[in-house]
Design a protein around this motif. Structure first.
Motif, PDB file in Angstrom:
ATOM      1  N   CYS A  64      14.252 -13.686  54.298  1.00  0.00           N
ATOM      2  CA  CYS A  64      14.661 -13.202  55.619  1.00  0.00           C
ATOM      3  C   CYS A  64      14.495 -14.304  56.670  1.00  0.00           C
ATOM      4  O   CYS A  64      15.373 -14.502  57.524  1.00  0.00           O
ATOM      5  CB  CYS A  64      13.842 -11.974  56.008  1.00  0.00           C
ATOM      6  N   CYS A 362      11.931  -9.430  59.500  1.00  0.00           N
ATOM      7  CA  CYS A 362      12.755  -8.832  58.445  1.00  0.00           C
ATOM      8  C   CYS A 362      13.731  -7.817  59.036  1.00  0.00           C
ATOM      9  O   CYS A 362      14.907  -7.767  58.658  1.00  0.00           O
ATOM     10  CB  CYS A 362      11.867  -8.166  57.394  1.00  0.00           C
ATOM     11  N   ALA A 363      13.237  -6.999  59.985  1.00  0.00           N
ATOM     12  CA  ALA A 363      14.115  -6.026  60.630  1.00  0.00           C
ATOM     13  C   ALA A 363      15.181  -6.711  61.477  1.00  0.00           C
ATOM     14  O   ALA A 363      16.301  -6.214  61.614  1.00  0.00           O
ATOM     15  CB  ALA A 363      13.280  -5.075  61.493  1.00  0.00           C
ATOM     16  N   LEU A 366      18.643  -7.379  59.805  1.00  0.00           N
ATOM     17  CA  LEU A 366      19.603  -6.270  59.808  1.00  0.00           C
ATOM     18  C   LEU A 366      20.257  -6.114  61.179  1.00  0.00           C
ATOM     19  O   LEU A 366      21.471  -5.891  61.276  1.00  0.00           O
ATOM     20  CB  LEU A 366      18.899  -4.973  59.412  1.00  0.00           C
ATOM     21  N   ARG A 369      22.778  -9.005  61.889  1.00  0.00           N
ATOM     22  CA  ARG A 369      23.979  -8.989  61.054  1.00  0.00           C
ATOM     23  C   ARG A 369      25.098  -8.166  61.679  1.00  0.00           C
ATOM     24  O   ARG A 369      26.264  -8.343  61.344  1.00  0.00           O
ATOM     25  CB  ARG A 369      23.651  -8.427  59.665  1.00  0.00           C
ATOM     26  N   ARG A 370      24.739  -7.255  62.574  1.00  0.00           N
ATOM     27  CA  ARG A 370      25.755  -6.409  63.191  1.00  0.00           C
ATOM     28  C   ARG A 370      26.578  -7.169  64.228  1.00  0.00           C
ATOM     29  O   ARG A 370      27.606  -6.680  64.680  1.00  0.00           O
ATOM     30  CB  ARG A 370      25.104  -5.204  63.862  1.00  0.00           C
ATOM     31  N   ALA A 386      21.477  -5.198  52.336  1.00  0.00           N
ATOM     32  CA  ALA A 386      20.319  -4.796  53.133  1.00  0.00           C
ATOM     33  C   ALA A 386      19.050  -4.639  52.302  1.00  0.00           C
ATOM     34  O   ALA A 386      17.969  -4.439  52.865  1.00  0.00           O
ATOM     35  CB  ALA A 386      20.622  -3.477  53.837  1.00  0.00           C
ATOM     36  N   PRO A 389      15.990  -7.352  53.195  1.00  0.00           N
ATOM     37  CA  PRO A 389      15.330  -7.094  54.484  1.00  0.00           C
ATOM     38  C   PRO A 389      14.589  -5.764  54.536  1.00  0.00           C
ATOM     39  O   PRO A 389      13.499  -5.673  55.118  1.00  0.00           O
ATOM     40  CB  PRO A 389      16.492  -7.116  55.487  1.00  0.00           C
ATOM     41  N   VAL A 390      15.153  -4.710  53.921  1.00  0.00           N
ATOM     42  CA  VAL A 390      14.469  -3.414  53.887  1.00  0.00           C
ATOM     43  C   VAL A 390      13.189  -3.510  53.068  1.00  0.00           C
ATOM     44  O   VAL A 390      12.141  -2.961  53.458  1.00  0.00           O
ATOM     45  CB  VAL A 390      15.405  -2.330  53.313  1.00  0.00           C
TER      46      VAL A 390
END
Length: 442
Positions: A64, A362-363, A366, A369-370, A386, A389-390
């Motif tokens: 990450c 890590c969060a 996500l 990426r948007r 995902a 990272p999750v």
């Protein structure tokens, strides 16, 4: 995304080798000299293998950071990632907690370094000798980091080599020697012990994230940083597992030793072996301190550049192009904390703080990426969508649940103080903006 201030003039002098040394110095510090006894007590003969298992899990977090590092060419590391993903408040809290954890780390490691030096030269074990040692080593490393990033990076590289050479010799001699006896059988820790073991080993692999901070002084950071982070994890795993294997091979009951590496080195090489490990410990702790003095002030500089700390910390030296005020302030605080020994609360908070930094980063993968603009700049993408990272975020939350009440209370105090500072900074910025509106452009 939040707007960023324009890039200041900086010297790009940290190449791939310097980045790797920075990451290794962040991970391999004073803990390795006590770790073999703790891990042997938890896993018995399976201790060397345990490092590979934890490294595999830690890889999710490292990947990450590799993806995040491939997006940006600005200072800040975890602070920048959290700010861009979740806004100024979460970004400030991430940077604030991270900076204080580095401060506690320098204070604790300076004490450890002085203790190791005191074993080599007994007069350094006296209160006066310890104070002089801490003061002079911090002063020398601070001076190097003010004079230029080239000097600071060179010190990090040389100290990384200096710490690995004694450890490499220890492993080489141990592998060529006959085992003393069979170690204790492999064991599995209890459920509560498993959490303690996971915390111990994840923290033992932590520190790589410091390499992500001085991005504006890296050569090709978006390409080199992911390589350096993953390579540091692989090298650290090999070093840890090899040392653990040799230590248990030389001293089967190594779990009972208060100084396991020194005990194992003395069993293999006699008194010169213990001396070698003592020297390696001094170099190792100095390397970690040197790395922190390079990266932590760059974090303060990034916070100040975004108006979240006093603007004086964003100043660059007119000749050396280093954040000299931030370097001097961080070193002075670390020096005062080291001599006072009053950093217990910060040390307790630093463990939780590291998990918060890991989980937020890590969060952030996500969240970022948007944004199509970020994706266009990304050089490296974590495979598996995902899932990684999750997994990294979930691991951090699981480990946070296993932290002690003392650690959590200390962290809550740090976070609350950070929230107050952030509110004050916002109020001051709003007052300044209102004054400019009233008076008009100058």
């Amino acid at each position: 995304m939040t707007p960023s201030p324009p890039l200041a003039r900086r010297t790009r002098a940290i190449g791939l080798g310097g980045l790797l040394a920075l990451a290794l110095n962040g991970v391999i510090g004073s803990a390795i000299f006590a770790l073999p006894a703790q891990v042997a007590g938890l896993f018995g003969a399976a201790a060397p293998v345990s490092y590979f298992g934890v490294a595999l899990v830690t890889l999710a977090i490292v990947l990450c950071f590799a993806e995040l590092g491939s997006r940006f060419e600005r200072d800040g590391g975890p602070y920048l990632y959290a700010r861009e993903a979740f806004g100024p408040f979460i970004g400030f809290q991430t940077g604030w907690v991270f900076a204080l954890s580095r401060l506690a780390s320098v204070a604790a490691i300076s004490h450890a370094s002085a203790a190791y030096a005191g074993h080599l030269l007994p007069w350094l074990a006296t209160p006066l000798g310890r104070g002089l040692y801490i003061s002079l080593t911090l002063l020398a490393l601070t001076g190097l980091n003010v004079l230029g990033v080239r000097q600071g990076a060179l010190a990090v590289v040389l100290l990384a080599i200096g710490k690995l050479l004694p450890l490499g010799l220890f492993v080489a001699v141990g592998l060529c020697s006959a085992p003393a006896a069979q170690p204790s059988p492999a064991v599995l820790p209890s459920p509560s012990g498993a959490v303690d073991a996971a915390l111990l080993l994840v923290f033992a692999f932590g520190g790589f994230e410091t390499a992500s901070i001085p991005t504006e002084e890296m050569v090709s950071p978006r390409r080199h940083l992911p390589v350096a982070l993953v390579a540091s994890l692989l090298l650290t795993t090999g070093v840890y597992a090899s040392i653990q294997f040799v230590a248990q091979r030389a001293v089967p009951d190594i779990a009972r030793s208060p100084a396991p590496l020194a005990t194992a080195a003395e069993a293999l090489l006699g008194a010169p072996g213990a001396l070698l490990i003592g020297l390696g410990a001094v170099i190792s702790t100095l390397g970690t301190t040197s790395g922190n003095l390079l990266v932590a002030p760059r974090l303060l500089h990034a916070l100040a550049s975004h108006g979240q700390l006093p603007a004086v910390l964003a100043r660059l030296h007119p000749r050396f192009h280093t954040p000299h005020v931030a370097v001097a302030l961080f070193a002075a605080c670390a020096w005062a904390l080291s001599l006072s020994s009053n950093f217990g609360a910060l040390a307790a908070a630093s463990s939780v703080g590291r998990l918060m930094v890991f989980g937020t980063s890590c969060a952030a993968v996500l969240a970022l990426r948007r944004e199509s603009a970020s994706d266009a700049r990304r050089v490296f993408t974590v495979p598996g969508g995902a899932a990684v990272p999750v997994l990294g975020t979930s691991l951090c939350l699981l480990l946070l649940a296993g932290c002690s009440r003392t650690q959590l209370l200390a962290t809550a105090t740090v976070v609350g103080t950070g929230a107050l500072l952030h509110a004050v900074a916002r109020a001051m910025a709003a007052r300044s903006a209102a004054r400019q509106v009233r008076t008009g452009p100058q």
